[in-house]
Design an enzyme around this catalytic site. Structure first.
Site, PDB file in Angstrom:
ATOM      1  N   GLU A  99      -0.867 -11.147   6.210  1.00  0.00           N
ATOM      2  CA  GLU A  99      -1.373 -12.616   5.095  1.00  0.00           C
ATOM      3  C   GLU A  99      -2.521 -11.623   4.238  1.00  0.00           C
ATOM      4  OE1 GLU A  99      -0.292 -15.550   7.024  1.00  0.00           O
ATOM      5  OE2 GLU A  99       1.140 -14.523   6.281  1.00  0.00           O
ATOM      6  N   ASP A 100      -3.319 -11.147   4.624  1.00  0.00           N
ATOM      7  CA  ASP A 100      -4.426 -10.853   3.941  1.00  0.00           C
ATOM      8  C   ASP A 100      -4.194  -9.927   2.942  1.00  0.00           C
ATOM      9  OD1 ASP A 100      -5.144 -12.485   5.720  1.00  0.00           O
ATOM     10  OD2 ASP A 100      -6.637 -10.556   7.148  1.00  0.00           O
ATOM     11  N   ASP A 162      -6.317  -9.177  19.250  1.00  0.00           N
ATOM     12  CA  ASP A 162      -6.329  -9.894  18.314  1.00  0.00           C
ATOM     13  C   ASP A 162      -7.174 -10.581  18.826  1.00  0.00           C
ATOM     14  OD1 ASP A 162      -6.685 -10.504  15.344  1.00  0.00           O
ATOM     15  OD2 ASP A 162      -5.066 -11.882  15.310  1.00  0.00           O
TER      16      ASP A 162
HETATM   17 MN    MN Z   1      -6.174 -10.386  13.569  1.00  0.00          MN
END
Ligand code: MN
Length: 740
Positions: A99-100, A162
């Site tokens: 995602e990042d 998370d």
């Molecule tokens: Mn995370």
């Protein structure tokens, strides 16, 4: 282990740590945890993932100012506490890189294996869906959606770790965002942790949510509880000693501890109904852990000898475990100072499950059979996993066993307004449309899935955003029945088709009857109403329409009905030889008869083709070409077929199948499609035969044409394309499988 699991894992990665690989230094907290249970080669894999993730997140900072890598390291630390396996830890370290940082699933698969790639992919998918609505039912559906999407329990375990770390570092966020995340945690993630039996994580998530959602109330309550705990210390100590002594006298080995409720559960009790803080807090809680199940009951008896039990308060969760697999004996006693004492008794094994839930499968060997369905599923799955692992693993087969479907019969999707709907597994756009509203189903023409147009028959997947496109004059299509899975959609489509079909069949029946009458030299308009009435009585039906529908559907022969009507009128008809129907005029086909007249999918007749009609029970009149191989055997039997011909005015488009051999080269399909468009035709379907590296490929097209003249022009156009070597129209059963 419970205390350790709830410890803040952030402490291992202080912002002050030097930027050079701080986490994999010999004495980092993560390192120490890994050494407790992993083999050196597994630990090396974890560090490889760490180095990859650190490089990928290089330069990214958390809101707190720490380097971003501190977050995945903390998440891996929480999971290492639960002794989860190496792929889980690797996935935890990589959980944000897709995602990042734009790392692809393929890259992860190449470097860390397919299994890790699947886990990371599962996590990225969870990240992309967002919870909006806050109603109870919607929250439950959202929880199910998350679990269903996880497929692998380890995905949800990483997700919970998370979330736990994010909740622990929420202070830096803006108040608005803090509240939103806290509410989501309270409604979605804490209940999932509870459901999976992860008690320690569950309680910590709830307390952290409480703290950020109601900071004032949290502070006041925390202070009050702290003060009360101080005051109670002495009393608790005395009771603790008394219990320990009594168990020792009875030769029962036990671990006795004072037990404190977590803040949010106290808050819920206070804010729930009657009861002030002192009433609720004025209860002493103890936990007794013994070596095995029989000892639980033994200890219970001993305890009831020490203090009298309060009637009606005893609960046997050993005989009847809670839904998440929790087992214990609960009893409440009259304490020495007039206050009630709550006691939980359990074996060591039960305690492990109570604290770590599904994760306890990784931590401990479980022999007890009292597990819930979900735990059993996880347990069996794990057992199999351990078997395979010990047998030397083929990686593909290994992966197979990692897939679990927690909700095998359901799929969860979003409506355009963000509501979540539960549908049957395999549900399509049509099922969704009918689930929203019958009127939407009856008028749907297309579906947008995740904002892209898709065919109505497309199967929906968990987390899809689905939007239905309707048209005012659209009608249900019989072909939908081939793929809808929900009973509701099926029933509505059937109902609609049935009423439409009977109208259309009655219309066709009227035409068939009139033609039979005219062939007998009778004027249809001259049939008296009283004759109809008599015929209806004879047939035992209630309306003229029923008789006409039956004719249209082939359940009654038009010639017979005509003769009977005329006989009632007293007119003599030329019976006998004329009954075969051969004297009838041909019936004309316009193609606009609707469902009463169908065009056979085997030969796909088009205007200009010589045609034959078959009256088929239930289907009505089915039109084939003269030379259709599917009807060859009936051709000799004139009773089975009806003379039909095309109405010269027929204007609509008809589907026809073409087979085409062309050079196997790029751009060929585009050229063919362009030629078809140039001829004023549409492509309805296209498929290509598996190419075996030969020079030519066979392609199958279903195209729409007006008539034979149109088709001939189209085929001429196609032949002009260089490298199209053969083209012909396909009739007969060979094309039937491809026909929709
Ligand atoms: Mn995370």
């Amino acid at each position: 282990m419970s205390k350790a699991a709830t410890k803040r894992p952030t402490e291992s990665v202080k912002p002050s740590s030097p930027p050079l690989l701080p986490a994999d230094s010999e004495d980092s907290q993560l390192s120490l945890r890994l050494k407790q249970y992993l083999k050196p080669e597994d630990i090396e894999q974890v560090w490889a993932a760490y180095r990859f993730s650190a490089a990928a997140h290089e330069g990214q900072m958390r809101k707190s100012g720490e380097p971003y890598i501190s977050h995945p390291v903390a998440v891996a630390g929480i999971l290492a506490e639960l002794h989860l396996d190496t792929p889980t830890l690797v996935a935890a370290l990589l959980h944000d890189v897709v995602e990042d940082t734009g790392t692809t699933k393929q890259q992860i698969s190449k470097l860390f294996g397919k299994q890790v790639a699947e886990l990371v992919d599962g996590l990225s998918k969870l990240d992309r869906i967002e919870f909006q609505s806050a109603t109870q039912a919607q929250a439950e559906n959202f929880r199910k959606m998350l679990l269903a999407m996880s497929q692998d329990v380890r995905v949800i375990l990483v997700k919970l770790a998370d979330r736990l770390h994010n909740m622990n570092t929420l202070e830096v966020m803006a108040p608005e965002k803090r509240r939103r995340i806290a509410r989501e945690t309270l409604e979605i993630y804490a209940p999932i942790a509870n459901r999976l039996g992860l008690n320690a994580i569950f309680q910590e998530l709830e307390d952290l949510s409480f703290k950020h959602l109601y900071p004032m109330r949290y502070r006041v309550l925390a202070k009050a509880v702290k003060a009360a705990r101080g005051n109670r210390k002495e009393v608790v100590g005395k009771i603790l000693e008394a219990i320990k002594q009594r168990l020792q006298d009875a030769h029962i080995e036990a671990d006795v501890t004072g037990r404190e409720k977590h803040l949010y559960s106290i808050y819920k009790k206070i804010s729930g109904k009657a009861g002030s803080f002192s009433q609720i807090y004025d209860i002493y809680g103890f936990r007794i852990i013994v070596k095995d199940l029989p000892t639980c009951y033994l200890a219970l008896g001993t305890l009831h000898g020490l203090y009298k039990p309060i009637p009606g308060k005893f609960k046997d969760y050993i005989a009847i475990p809670k839904a998440n697999g929790y087992q214990s004996l609960h009893t409440t006693l009259f304490g020495p100072f007039g206050t009630p004492i709550e006691v939980q008794l359990r074996s060591r094994e039960m305690h492990n499950i109570a604290e770590a839930g599904v994760a306890s499968h990784w931590l401990y060997k479980i022999t007890d059979a009292h597990l819930t369905a979900l735990q059993q599923q996880t347990h069996q799955w794990l057992q199999r996993l351990l078997d395979i692992q010990s047998e030397s693993s083929d990686s593909l087969e290994f992966l197979e066993h990692f897939k679990v479907d927690l909700f095998p019969d359901e799929v969860y999707v979003f409506t355009p307004k963000g509501k979540i709907m539960a549908l049957s597994k395999g549900a399509t756009g049509v099922d969704f449309a009918y689930a929203v509203h019958t009127a939407i189903g009856n008028r749907c023409v297309a579906v947008k899935i995740n904002h892209e147009l898709a065919p109505l028959r497309t199967e929906l997947h968990n987390g899809d955003h689905v939007e239905i496109i309707t048209a005012v004059h659209a009608k249900p299509n019989p072909a939908w029945l081939n793929y809808v899975v929900s009973g509701k959609a099926r029933a509505h489509i059937r109902h609609f088709l049935k009423s439409m079909q009977s109208t259309e069949s009655a219309h066709l029946g009227g035409r068939l009857l009139n033609q039979a009458l005219r062939a007998l030299h009778a004027d249809p308009a001259a049939i008296d109403e009283s004759h109809w009435q008599k015929l209806m009585r004879d047939y035992g039906v209630n309306s003229k329409e029923e008789i006409l529908t039956d004719i249209g559907l082939g359940k009654r022969l038009n010639v017979m009905v005509a003769h009977q009507l005329l006989a009632m009128a007293g007119g003599t008809t030329e019976r006998g030889a004329k009954l075969t129907g051969k004297v009838l005029d041909r019936i004309t086909i316009r193609g606009t008869e609707g469902m009463a007249v169908q065009f056979a999918q085997c030969c796909r007749p088009i205007p200009g083709d010589p045609i034959l009609g078959f009256i088929n029970k239930d289907k009505g009149l089915v039109i084939h070409t003269h030379d259709c191989p599917a009807i060859r055997k009936f051709r000799l039997d004139p009773d089975k077929w009806l003379d039909v011909e095309w109405d010269p005015e027929t204007k609509r488009l008809f589907k026809v199948n073409l087979k085409l051999a062309a050079a196997n080269q790029p751009g060929m399909l585009a050229k063919i499609a362009a030629a078809i468009a140039d001829a004023g035709s549409n492509i309805d379907n296209v498929s290509m035969e598996e190419s075996d590296d030969s020079v030519y490929t066979n392609m199958h097209f279903t195209v729409q044409v007006e008539n034979r003249v149109h088709l001939a022009a189209l085929m001429r156009g196609l032949r002009k394309i260089p490298d199209v070597v053969r083209i012909n129209r396909v009739k007969g059963s060979g094309s039937e499988q491809r026909a929709q």
